[in-house]
Every structure is written in C-alpha cells, then in structure tokens.
Design an enzyme around this catalytic site. Structure first.
Site, PDB file in Angstrom:
ATOM      1  N   LYS A  88       0.964  -1.214  -0.062  1.00 16.42           N
ATOM      2  CA  LYS A  88       0.078   0.172   0.051  1.00 16.42           C
ATOM      3  C   LYS A  88       0.838   1.353  -0.010  1.00 16.42           C
ATOM      4  CE  LYS A  88      -4.095   1.726   2.658  1.00 16.42           C
ATOM      5  NZ  LYS A  88      -4.757   1.573   3.873  1.00 16.42           N
ATOM      6  N   SER A  96      -9.832   1.251   2.770  1.00 13.53           N
ATOM      7  CA  SER A  96      -8.928   2.212   2.369  1.00 13.53           C
ATOM      8  C   SER A  96      -7.813   1.344   1.470  1.00 13.53           C
ATOM      9  CB  SER A  96      -8.215   3.072   2.978  1.00 13.53           C
ATOM     10  OG  SER A  96      -7.365   2.815   3.880  1.00 13.53           O
ATOM     11  N   SER A 137      -9.908  -0.941   7.429  1.00 14.47           N
ATOM     12  CA  SER A 137      -9.238  -0.836   5.882  1.00 14.47           C
ATOM     13  C   SER A 137      -8.589  -2.028   5.325  1.00 14.47           C
ATOM     14  CB  SER A 137      -8.123   0.577   6.082  1.00 14.47           C
ATOM     15  OG  SER A 137      -9.061   1.519   5.857  1.00 14.47           O
TER      16      SER A 137
END
Lengths: 96, 489, 513
Positions: free
Chosen positions: C79, C154, C178
């Site tokens: 990420k 996310s 997330s």
C-alpha cells in the site's frame, strides 16, 4: 448542536485550509450531519471512566542519549519545495 | 501622584537540557553547526517517522524537579500542542499539558546586598518539551523571505513556570540568578543565554489600590529578554508603562485580550507584538505516538537523595562552619561547585575559613578572572595554597610577600618552599634581627618618643624601614623586638 | 502451474528447490499487471526494472548457495502509505506526489530481509481515509469481481491486487477496517493484527492510536507467513509491543480443539444484507460442525463504535496531517500566483476602505499554508481534518475527544468480558457486499457506517481477520470476521485455516476481462 458557517470558517483557518464559498456551504452541511451523529456518545454514562488514549499497556520506553548520524544537508533539503543551499525558504514570517 | 499599587510578576523559563542528542531522535544538539546539518527524518517531521524519548533528558528533568522541591508525578504523559509555524516541522510541538512530570515546587530568593528580604517564589510546574527550529529573515535585496534552520528542532527543553509571586523587577533578576545557579550546580544545563540555552518570558500586571479595592490591570507577556539585566529593565519599564495606561484608560484584566510585547533593550522600550486570537487555540491532546512514563515512589526518593547540597544549603554551611558573612558565602557559592570544593579543602587545611575566603576572593578569583580560566585549570592546588596560608598565619610571611610567593607558584607551578627559595626569601636569624632593630631605634628618636608616649602604632614606621633594609624580615618579629627594646630603655 | 494463482508458500518452496526462479515469478506477475491493471487500477506504481533487480538478487543468492529468506522471491504489493527508500510514497495524495522518503518503513526492511520482492505500490483512499478507494487522487480502483463496483477501502489496491493475481501477498493498513473490509469485498484473506504487533515506523500516520499494518493473502496460511515476517518489536516505534512472535506459519495448520466462539446480536441488526447475514450464520454452523461450541455474547457499547471512531480518528488525523504544509517536503502552491492574489485582495480592500478586512487578511505564510493544503488534499481528507480540528478546538475537547476516549475504554471492557467467555467472536465484516462506484460518495455518513463491524477492533486494539465465506446473488464475495483477544493472532489464523480446510470459498478466483 449544529455548526454555523462562521464556526466552520473559523475552523478552516485553524486547520489552515482555504475553502471556497461553495465548499464552506457543503462542509457546514456535512459536518453538521456527522457531528449530530457522533453526539450519540453524549448518552453514555462515563462517570469515573478513565479516558483510553493508548490501548497497549506500555510505559517507559526510552532510547539512550547517543548521537546518531544526521541526514546530509542536501538530502534533507532535496524534497523541499523552496530551499537554497542551506535552508528551507518561506514567505517572511517575522512578526507573525 | 500615582496611585498605590503592587507589581505582580510571573516568569516562564525555558532551559535547554545538557543532553548529547535531541529529545526524540539521535541528532546532535551541539550549538553552532551549519544550518540544517543536524536533522533527520524524525526531527524534520517526515511522514511515517516516530519519536523515541531520550532517557537522559527525562532523568535530568527529574533531577531538576527534585532540586526545586517539586512534587514529581508517578505518571506523566506527552501531549501535542498544535500550531502552524515554518520552524515547527510537524506543526505540533510535543509538550506536556495537564499531567506534567512535576508541579508545585519553589525556590528561595535571597539578596546578597540585602536590598530585599529573602522570599520564597513558588513554582507552578516544570515540564519537558521539544524546541522548535529557527526562522531567519532574509535581508537580501528584493526577497521577502524567511529562511528556516531545523538544527534546534527537537532539542530537549525544560519549561519552569513560576507563580505570580515576584513583586519587583529586582526580585525577578535575583530569582533568575539563583535558578541558573541551581541548574548549573545540577549539571542539567549550561544555561548559556547567548546560545539560547536559557530563555525567559515574563508576565506582568499591576494590582492598583483604589481606595481599599484592589484592581488588577491586564496581563502583558514580555518577550525577547536576552539577559537577566534586560529582564529587570524591561519589567521596570513595563510597570511604569502599565500604570500610565491604567491611569489613562482604566482598563482592567479581562477588558482586553492578553497582550504580548517585545523588549528592545537598546531603545529601552517594549513594543506590542502582532498576535492573532485564533493562534492560541492549541488543541492539546495526548500524543498517541509516545507511551507514558511511570516512576515509582522509590525512584523519586532516590532522585531527591541524589540532588546533594544546593547553593542555598552550601551558603548556610559556609556561614555556619567557617564563620563567613553572607556576602562572602554568596561570592564563593556563585563561583560554582568546583570553587566551593576548592574553598572547603583550603579552609579545612588552613584551619581558618575567613583567611581562606579572603585569599580565595582577593587572589585566586582575581587570577581566574585575569587569566580567564576555571578553578579546575588553576595551577595552585588547595593543599599548596594552604601551606602558604600557614606561613602567612604564622607570621613567616606578611600578606604582600605571600602574594609574591603565590604569583610565583601560579607562574611556575612550584610549591611554597621552592617559590620562596626562588624569590630569595629566607629566615633572618635572631641576632641579626636584634641588631637591625637596635640600629633603627638609634636612628629614629622621634618615633621612639611617640611609642614611649603610648602611641604603639608609631612602631609601624620602624617596620617599614626594616623591610627596606631587608625584605626577608618577619614584620611581626620586628615589631615585637622593637617594642621590647623601647620598653627596656 | 499458473503462477498468478499460486500460493506464497508454494512459490517459496519452488524457488528454494530451484524448480522456479524468482525472475520467472516476478516476470509472470509483471505481465499480468501489465495486462489487467489498466482497467483495475490497483497499482499506483510498478517499477519493472526495480522488481526484476530484486528477483535477480534472490536468484543470485540461490546460485551462490547463500541462505534464502522465508519469502525469497515472493512478490508482495505494498500500500502506498508505507515509506520506501528512494521511491515515491504518495498516500494517493497530490500533497505527497513529489515526496521521496530517504528511509524504508520497518515492515519494508523486514520484507527485504526475508527476500520478498516489492513488486509495486498499491492504490488507496487518500491518506487511508475512506472505504472504497474512490478517494484516491490518482484514479479509482475497481473490484476484480465486478469492475463497476468498489473494491472496498482504504487498502483497496492491495486487496484487489491479491484477488486479481498481481501478487500472492500484499500489505495494507487498517485504521477502522481498511484491511478487513476490502479483503471481504475482494474475496481474499486479510488481517488487522493487535495494536503494537507490527511496527508503524514508516507508515504514514492517519490515526496513530488506531493504525496497524497487516497482511493480505489468498489463504490464512499465506497470511500467516507474511505476518510472521513483519511482526515484532521495533525500537523505533515505542507503541510496538515487546511480545515474542509465534511461528504462525508452523502452527497455522494445527486445528484448535474445544474452540469456543461467540456471536453478537448487534451484528445482525438493521442494515445488514440478507445474503451477508445468511453466509455468516452458515459459517458459524460450519464451525459447529468442526467441533466448536457457540454462544451469544454481548457488546453493549458496540453501537457507539462509529461515533467514537469518527471523533478519535479525525482528531488524530487533523494533527498528523498538519505537517503537510508545503514547507519541508511535498507540494507547495504556486507562490507567485499566491502573492499576486494577496496583492489583489489587499488593493480591493484598501479601495473599499475595509479596515476590518485588511486586519483579518491572511499573511503570505498563512495563505501559503491554506492554499497548499486546499490544493493538496481531496474532499474526504479535508472533511476529516475539519471535523478533528473542530472537535479538539477550545471548549469542545471534553464533550468530544475526552468522552470518546472514555467510551473507547467501555468498548474495550465489553470485549474483555466477552473474551473471558469465548475464544473468538465471529461475525460479518461489512454490512453488504461491494456496492457500485459513486454510489455513496456524496453521503459521507452512510459511507462511515460501512465501518460498523470493523472499527471496534481498532478502538480496542484487538486482532481481527477477514476471510471469504460465500457469495451473494450477484456473485460478489462475502467476508467473515473473526476477532480475538490481544496477541491471539495465532488463534485467529488457526481458526481461519480450519475453516478454509472445510470450505473452498477462498479458492475462487474472479474472471478478469
């Protein structure tokens, strides 16, 4: 309790955000809805409850007072949007 | 005729702790480095970086709190003080808000010149925080810029906040002098104001007596105080200015927002500083990146025990054990712990505290001053000086000859005997001394007559003449023999 | 063998044995990314040469007979809110578009030590704020199961990349769900470890007391390997806890005996989709069939989780994101334009004789901050910064932040009581399966409510794992959440593996266009 546009404007200065008139209107509306929702917590009896800032029960974590190498200056300044050979540069802040 | 009033002063002192590395990262705290050469991702506040607390900084802070008789908290935490300024790279300062590591101490302020009575100034708190960087206005032609140096960002600071207990600008200066002395005794800071290791802000207002009712005037914070003398001058100026403002406007506390003024020492005036109302909403909250610190009652007790003698206690001991006066004990204690240790050894060995104090102040400290050295660098040990004092005390040397010997010891690092030998000082044998005295008596009938008339002091002139003839004579002996001979006439 | 569908554990074994080279694996995955990511947009940046160089280095080590790490040659997608030294780390924000960190996050260092190949940086909601990955400044990630739908967020890019076979493993971060929510919506396995289990050093902070890095994989066994690699105490993160890291990869295949599971009535209340509720109930029956005992437990304060979360997270975020101010790194507004604008304003106010307006005018520095941040942040980030700034501002602290921290403790105490009775709480991850792109962007509150089942674990600091447990009527994956007491990751992984041994939901793969 709902927020006023003036409050939102004041908060936008505290948060160093510049909002357009349209954004201010929308923000006032949206924050109002969210704030109203989070006020749900007002109904909980919290008498005598210690606030929980940390979930892990850890304390007294220190490092020894030892000097470690700093970044070379050019590497430290490289990513700055405005800098000279020695310093970061910003609009004059004297007297701010 | 101005109205009767009292001046109310509180001080906030920021002290840089004597650590090698910064509070939350390993960058050096050394003063005077090239701009932005002592920074790393942590103190530049780069994303993802995290602070790790310097153990030494906490220890030094606890030592200070113990020495200032503060209550030391068994639980303390770190808070974020949020504000935007380009020398504050994270846009928050890690500080302490509602649970500082220590509170409620105090410091006794005394005046060696005794212009004021000793006063106990209470402390509200002592807390730890990180310093910001430095902004410098760039004067270069055509540029309306500031330049930012982050070397100082993250340096450990201790903030000492007093109660508004101080009543005169002089008291403020004396408080700061004593605080600095305590901190240097503890070794927690070098307290160098020129290098920014000690910074003072003052809060001042007046309590005006309006026919029995006390009226408080608005509080003003005075900044940019670059010396203790500047603190005193600025506060003197402010007290007068505030009374003028009060008499003109009648403004009371709360009528206007708190004002910040900067002191211009060269011009001798304070000036209002720009201050936006919103900027004081710091939105403090506990820093989630730093865990709290717990300290046990035993550890606190150990910290208190480790403080040792503080300056006030040392002064009292010098007065009690060595019979020094307040002025003398103050001078010696103000000279620092090493000087005190030198004095203690000297006084013990010489067996005479006052003599030791006189020589220390008049000779040793002068030499230190002239040569710009510390007592640690002074070439004459306390033991060697004590030997010299023994000879002076025993009458073998008078004060002036003693000084000559000391100068020789300082210059060549020799002992007393060697110094005396090199100066050709030797004892004069008794027969020679009696012969010299007879010669002087014969040559000075007028003096003899004065002595016989009861003016024993007149014999001093004979001693002077004896020393001109032979610098090695013992003045005490000359006096004794001359008086005996005149008596027998 | 189809490399994009192989498990990490199999790939490691094949590379160790020499049946496959790291370069072959990386090449195969880079090709797959090349082919499919234009439509999915799971990856923000892929540097083929850098990835291949890492793979080469692993193969060279093997040729030299040097020891290989536990993830030797295995591509891992990361990420883009974890710092990678010398490579851009943007948090999917214009603000950090020019930012190149001079350091690696601790987890990146551990991946490199284990021989993993960092194959690329994945898309996310800007600064990890969002539940759909629609808040990225650099494009919307699509759900591999249906490109018209959101992948969750996310960490949507990481979840989608694992689901799409771009990498067998990925790292995400979980502040309110997330990792778990996108894992559920993309049909993969994802875990949020206990707070303090994995170092946060180098993870760009959203809400520091809630953020935790965690692994994605296509099975509990793979997730176990990655967690084992990244977990453990780090002196650079004082909130990381010094508790030994079990060998998750070894224990994961050992079934749990006498497993006691709990379910929570509130998890099946209003708002939960029928398909989701049915699949979760079926999963509970599966556990019963595997010998677990089941009972109801109560989390009376769970209903306040969202409210507490949306005070604490924005407050911390407002402070954490204050550093993005255009001074020391990252973007800055055009200064000349900014100054000209101020000059115009001043002239206008002077002409109008508006003294008040002139006095209130921003200084150049303040305007620089405000314009930089206005241009650098997207609407959701601004919303949360505003919300947090408001809640922390003078006069509101006690009513919002302090009270939220108090209720947070009550939430934690509910969990403590529950875990005295059961080993795990089993429930849904999200109220519904993946919804359509754009469906909730104009209604922040409805978006926030999507975190209802997940943010409790962040508030209480507990571990939680999300694993596939079925599909809805439209063929979209449904997630099952298991939560346990702090540092019981091993229990969660073993329980997840038990389930994955008894079911095959986790083996289903989306058809990519």
């Amino acid at each position: 309790m709902s927020l006023t546009r003036e409050e939102v404007e004041k908060v936008s200065l505290l948060a160093r955000l510049r909002l357009s008139e349209a954004e201010l209107d929308q923000m006032t509306r949206q924050l109002g809805t969210i704030v109203e929702y989070v006020e749900l917590i007002a109904e909980v009896d919290t008498t005598g409850v210690e606030p929980m800032a940390h979930v892990a029960d850890v304390a007294n974590v220190f490092r020894d007072d030892e000097v470690r190498p700093s970044l070379p200056r050019d590497e430290a300044l490289r990513g700055a949007p405005n800098h000279d050979d020695e310093c970061y540069r910003v609009p004059a802040v004297m007297g701010d | 005729m101005s109205k009767p009033h009292e001046v109310i002063i509180g001080l906030e002192i920021h002290v840089q702790l004597a650590t090698r590395s910064k509070l939350f990262c390993g960058c050096s705290t050394q003063f005077g480095a090239e701009p932005n050469t002592q920074t790393c991702p942590v103190c530049i506040g780069m994303p993802g970086t995290l602070p790790v607390m310097n153990r030494r900084a906490y220890e030094l802070a606890v030592r200070t709190a113990a020495a200032l008789d503060c209550e030391i908290a068994e639980f303390t935490k770190w808070d974020r003080k949020n504000y935007y300024y380009p020398d504050l790279p994270k846009a928050y300062q890690i500080s302490q808000y509602d649970l500082p590591f220590s509170e409620n101490g105090g410091l006794l302020v005394h005046d060696p010149k005794q212009q004021i009575e000793p006063r106990f100034i209470r402390l509200i708190r002592v807390h730890l925080e990180e310093d910001a960087g430095k902004s410098m206005h760039d004067e270069a032609a055509g540029r309306d810029d500031s330049r930012i140096d982050l070397n100082r960002a993250g340096t450990p600071l201790m903030e000492v906040v007093t109660q508004p207990d101080i009543r005169t600008p002089l008291e403020a200066r004396l408080f700061l002098t004593e605080l600095k002395l305590v901190l240097t005794y503890l070794g927690v800071s070098d307290c160098n104001m020129q290098e920014g290791s000690l910074r003072v802000d003052a809060n001042i207002n007046l309590h005006v007596d309006e026919g029995g009712e006390t009226v408080a005037t608005p509080i003003v914070e005075v900044k940019n105080l670059n010396s203790f003398r500047a603190v005193e001058r600025a506060l003197e100026y402010e007290a007068v200015r505030q009374l003028d403002v009060y008499e003109e406007t009648g403004q009371r506390i709360g009528d206007v927002p708190k004002q910040t003024r900067g002191w211009d020492d060269a011009a001798g005036v304070s000036r209002a500083m720009r201050h936006k109302e919103e900027s004081s909403d710091y939105r403090y909250f506990p820093d989630p990146d730093l865990v709290p610190v717990r300290i046990t009652a035993e550890q606190i007790a150990a910290a208190r025990a480790a403080v040792g003698e503080r300056p006030a206690e040392l002064r009292a001991r010098l007065e009690r054990e060595f019979g020094l006066g307040g002025y003398d004990s103050d001078v010696i204690v103000n000279g620092g712990r090493e000087l005190v240790d030198y004095f203690l050894e000297l006084a013990e060995r010489a067996g005479d505290g006052k003599l030791a104090s006189n020589w220390l102040q008049q000779d040793v400290m002068r030499a230190l001053n002239d040569r710009a050295i510390t007592i640690g660098e002074y070439p004459v040990s306390a033991a060697a000086l004590a030997e010299l004092l023994a000879k002076v005390k025993g009458g073998e040397l008078d004060r002036n000859r003693g000084r000559d010997v000391l100068a020789d010891m300082e210059a060549h690092g020799r002992g007393v005997e060697a110094a005396m030998a090199s100066l050709g000082i030797e004892s004069v044998d008794d027969d020679a001394l009696v012969a010299l005295c007879r010669e002087l008596i014969a040559a000075n009938p007028a003096i003899v007559a004065d002595v016989q008339a009861g003016k024993a002091k007149a014999a001093g002139a004979l001693i002077g003449q004896a020393r001109q003839k032979n610098p090695n004579v013992n003045p005490g002996e000359v006096r004794r023999i001359c008086l005996e001979l005149i008596e027998a006439m | 063998m189809f490399i994009p569908h192989e498990s990490a554990t199999d790939l490691v074994a094949l590379i160790h044995s020499g049946d496959l080279t790291a370069v072959e694996v990386t090449t195969a995955l880079l090709e797959r990314i090349e082919r499919h990511d234009a439509s999915l947009q799971a990856m923000l940046r892929v540097d083929n040469q850098a990835a291949l160089a890492q793979a080469e280095a692993i193969d060279a080590r093997r040729r030299r007979g040097e020891p290989l790490g536990s993830l030797a040659g295995v591509p891992v997608a990361v990420k883009d809110n974890m710092c990678t030294r010398g490579e851009a780390t943007t948090c999917a924000s214009r603000m950090l578009e020019p930012f190149v960190p001079p350091y690696d996050a601790t987890v990146i260092g551990r991946l490199r030590e284990a021989g993993a190949v960092v194959i690329g940086k994945t898309n996310l909601d800007e600064f990890a704020m969002g539940s759909t990955t629609e808040n990225s400044a650099f494009g919307v990630t699509r759900n591999p199961w249906d490109p018209e739908r959101v992948p969750g967020g996310s960490s949507g890019g990481s979840a989608a990349s694992v689901a799409a076979g771009f990498a067998p493993l990925a790292l995400g971060s979980d502040t309110g769900g997330s990792i778990r929510a996108p894992a559920a919506l993309c049909g993969v396995t994802g875990m949020k470890p206990t707070y303090g289990r994995v170092s946060r050093y180098g993870l760009v902070a959203f809400a520091s007391s809630l953020d935790q890095i965690g692994p994605f994989g296509r099975s509990a066994a793979d997730v176990a390997v990655l967690l084992e690699t990244i977990a453990g105490h780090d002196p650079a993160d004082t909130t990381s806890v010094d508790v030994p890291v079990p060998r998750y990869s070894e224990s994961v295949s050992r079934p749990l005996e006498n497993l006691r599971i709990g379910w929570v009535k509130e998890h099946f209340g209003a708002g939960i989709g029928d398909d989701v509720a049915a699949a979760v109930r079926e999963a509970i029956r599966t556990y019963e069939s595997l010998g677990a005992s089941v009972r109801e437990v109560s989390l009376p304060h769970a209903k306040y989780s969202i409210a507490v979360y949306y005070v604490i997270a924005p407050c911390e975020a407002s402070s954490n994101l204050a550093r993005f101010d255009g001074v020391h790194y990252g973007m800055r507004t055009d200064e000349a334009v900014m100054r000209a604008e101020l000059d115009d304003e001043r002239a206008r106010l002077e002409k109008a004789g508006d003294e008040r307006g002139l006095a209130d005018m921003d200084t150049a520095m303040v305007r620089l901050y405000r314009k930089t941040r206005a241009e650098g942040f997207g609407p959701e980030v601004k919303r949360r910064i505003m919300l947090g700034t408001y809640a922390l501002s003078s006069g509101y602290y006690d009513a919002y932040y302090k009270r939220a921290l108090q209720v947070r403790r009550l939430i934690r105490e509910d969990y403590d009581r529950a875990f005295a009775e059961v080993d795990m709480i089993v429930g849904p991850v999200t109220p519904t399966t993946a919804f359509r792109l754009g469906e909730r962007v104009d209604d922040p509150l409805s978006m926030y409510l999507f975190d209802l089942y997940t943010c409790g674990a962040n508030l209480a600091g507990l571990p939680g794992i999300s694993l596939p447990c079925g599909f809805d009527g439209q063929g979209l994956p449904i997630g099952l959440q298991l939560q346990a007491a702090p540092f019981e990751e091993e229990k969660l992984l073993r329980a997840a593996h038990m389930y994955q041994t008894a079911t095959d939901w986790h083996t289903r793969r989306p058809e990519l266009a």
